[in-house]
Design a protein around this motif. Structure first.
Motif, short mmCIF file in Angstrom:
data_model
loop_
_atom_site.label_atom_id
_atom_site.label_comp_id
_atom_site.label_asym_id
_atom_site.label_seq_id
_atom_site.Cartn_x
_atom_site.Cartn_y
_atom_site.Cartn_z
N TYR A 69 0.85 -1.19 0.00
CA TYR A 69 0.00 0.00 0.00
C TYR A 69 0.88 1.24 0.00
N THR A 70 1.43 1.52 -1.17
CA THR A 70 2.41 2.59 -1.32
C THR A 70 1.85 3.96 -0.94
N GLU A 71 0.61 4.24 -1.32
CA GLU A 71 0.03 5.54 -1.02
C GLU A 71 0.00 5.79 0.49
N VAL A 72 -0.44 4.81 1.24
CA VAL A 72 -0.48 4.95 2.70
C VAL A 72 0.93 5.12 3.25
N ALA A 73 1.87 4.34 2.72
CA ALA A 73 3.25 4.42 3.19
C ALA A 73 3.83 5.81 2.97
N VAL A 74 3.60 6.38 1.80
CA VAL A 74 4.15 7.70 1.49
C VAL A 74 3.57 8.77 2.42
N VAL A 75 2.26 8.74 2.61
CA VAL A 75 1.62 9.74 3.48
C VAL A 75 2.04 9.54 4.93
N ALA A 76 2.11 8.30 5.38
CA ALA A 76 2.52 8.03 6.76
C ALA A 76 3.96 8.50 7.00
N HIS A 77 4.84 8.30 6.03
CA HIS A 77 6.21 8.81 6.14
C HIS A 77 6.21 10.34 6.25
N ALA A 78 5.35 10.98 5.47
CA ALA A 78 5.26 12.44 5.51
C ALA A 78 4.76 12.92 6.88
N VAL A 79 3.79 12.21 7.46
CA VAL A 79 3.30 12.55 8.80
C VAL A 79 4.44 12.41 9.81
N ALA A 80 5.18 11.32 9.70
CA ALA A 80 6.30 11.08 10.62
C ALA A 80 7.36 12.18 10.48
N ASP A 81 7.67 12.55 9.25
CA ASP A 81 8.65 13.62 9.02
C ASP A 81 8.19 14.94 9.62
N ASP A 82 6.90 15.27 9.42
CA ASP A 82 6.34 16.49 10.00
C ASP A 82 6.45 16.45 11.52
N ALA A 83 6.08 15.31 12.10
CA ALA A 83 6.11 15.18 13.56
C ALA A 83 7.53 15.34 14.11
N ARG A 84 8.50 14.82 13.40
CA ARG A 84 9.88 14.99 13.85
C ARG A 84 10.32 16.46 13.81
N ARG A 85 9.67 17.25 12.96
CA ARG A 85 9.94 18.69 12.93
C ARG A 85 9.11 19.44 13.97
N GLY A 86 8.27 18.69 14.69
CA GLY A 86 7.48 19.30 15.76
C GLY A 86 6.12 19.81 15.35
N VAL A 87 5.67 19.47 14.15
CA VAL A 87 4.34 19.88 13.70
C VAL A 87 3.60 18.67 13.14
N VAL A 88 2.30 18.68 13.31
CA VAL A 88 1.46 17.65 12.71
C VAL A 88 0.26 18.36 12.08
N PRO A 89 0.40 18.76 10.81
CA PRO A 89 -0.69 19.49 10.16
C PRO A 89 -1.96 18.65 10.04
N GLN A 90 -3.06 19.27 10.36
CA GLN A 90 -4.36 18.60 10.27
C GLN A 90 -4.61 18.11 8.84
N LEU A 91 -4.20 18.90 7.86
CA LEU A 91 -4.39 18.51 6.47
C LEU A 91 -3.66 17.21 6.15
N ARG A 92 -2.47 17.05 6.68
CA ARG A 92 -1.69 15.83 6.45
C ARG A 92 -2.37 14.63 7.11
N LEU A 93 -2.91 14.82 8.31
CA LEU A 93 -3.62 13.73 8.97
C LEU A 93 -4.85 13.32 8.18
N MET A 94 -5.56 14.29 7.64
CA MET A 94 -6.75 13.98 6.84
C MET A 94 -6.36 13.24 5.56
#
Length: 90
Positions: free
Chosen positions: A41-66
């Motif tokens: 499930y590549t699409e989920v993997a790519v978005v989940a990696h992006a969420v993790a990257d954002d979180a490591r920068r100290g932000v978790v955008p609502q748009l990314r979670l959606m």
């Protein structure tokens, strides 16, 4: 098994985001990304990696979670489709 665990994984990520726990969000999103990648499930993997990257920068955008929720919901819907039936894009 993968698809049935998605709601629980998403709930844990969302809970961490609500609590402002970026470390937990990054950890859980990375776990989801690895599992998604292994399952194909590549699409989920790519978005989940992006969420993790954002979180490591100290932000978790609502748009990314959606975006992650939408990607996971497409996987969830395929679980209930009869074999050989295509799903409609969202």
């Amino acid at each position: 098994m993968y698809a049935s665990a998605l709601p629980h994984r998403l709930a844990a990520i969302a809970s961490g985001a609500r609590e402002g726990d970026a470390v937990t969000v990054a950890y859980l999103a990375d776990l989801l990304a690895v599992a998604s990648d292994r399952m194909g499930y590549t699409e989920v993997a790519v978005v989940a990696h992006a969420v993790a990257d954002d979180a490591r920068r100290g932000v978790v955008p609502q748009l990314r979670l959606m975006e992650l929720v939408r990607a996971c919901s497409r996987v969830e819907r395929t679980r209930w489709q009869p074999a050989g039936r295509a799903t409609l894009p969202v």
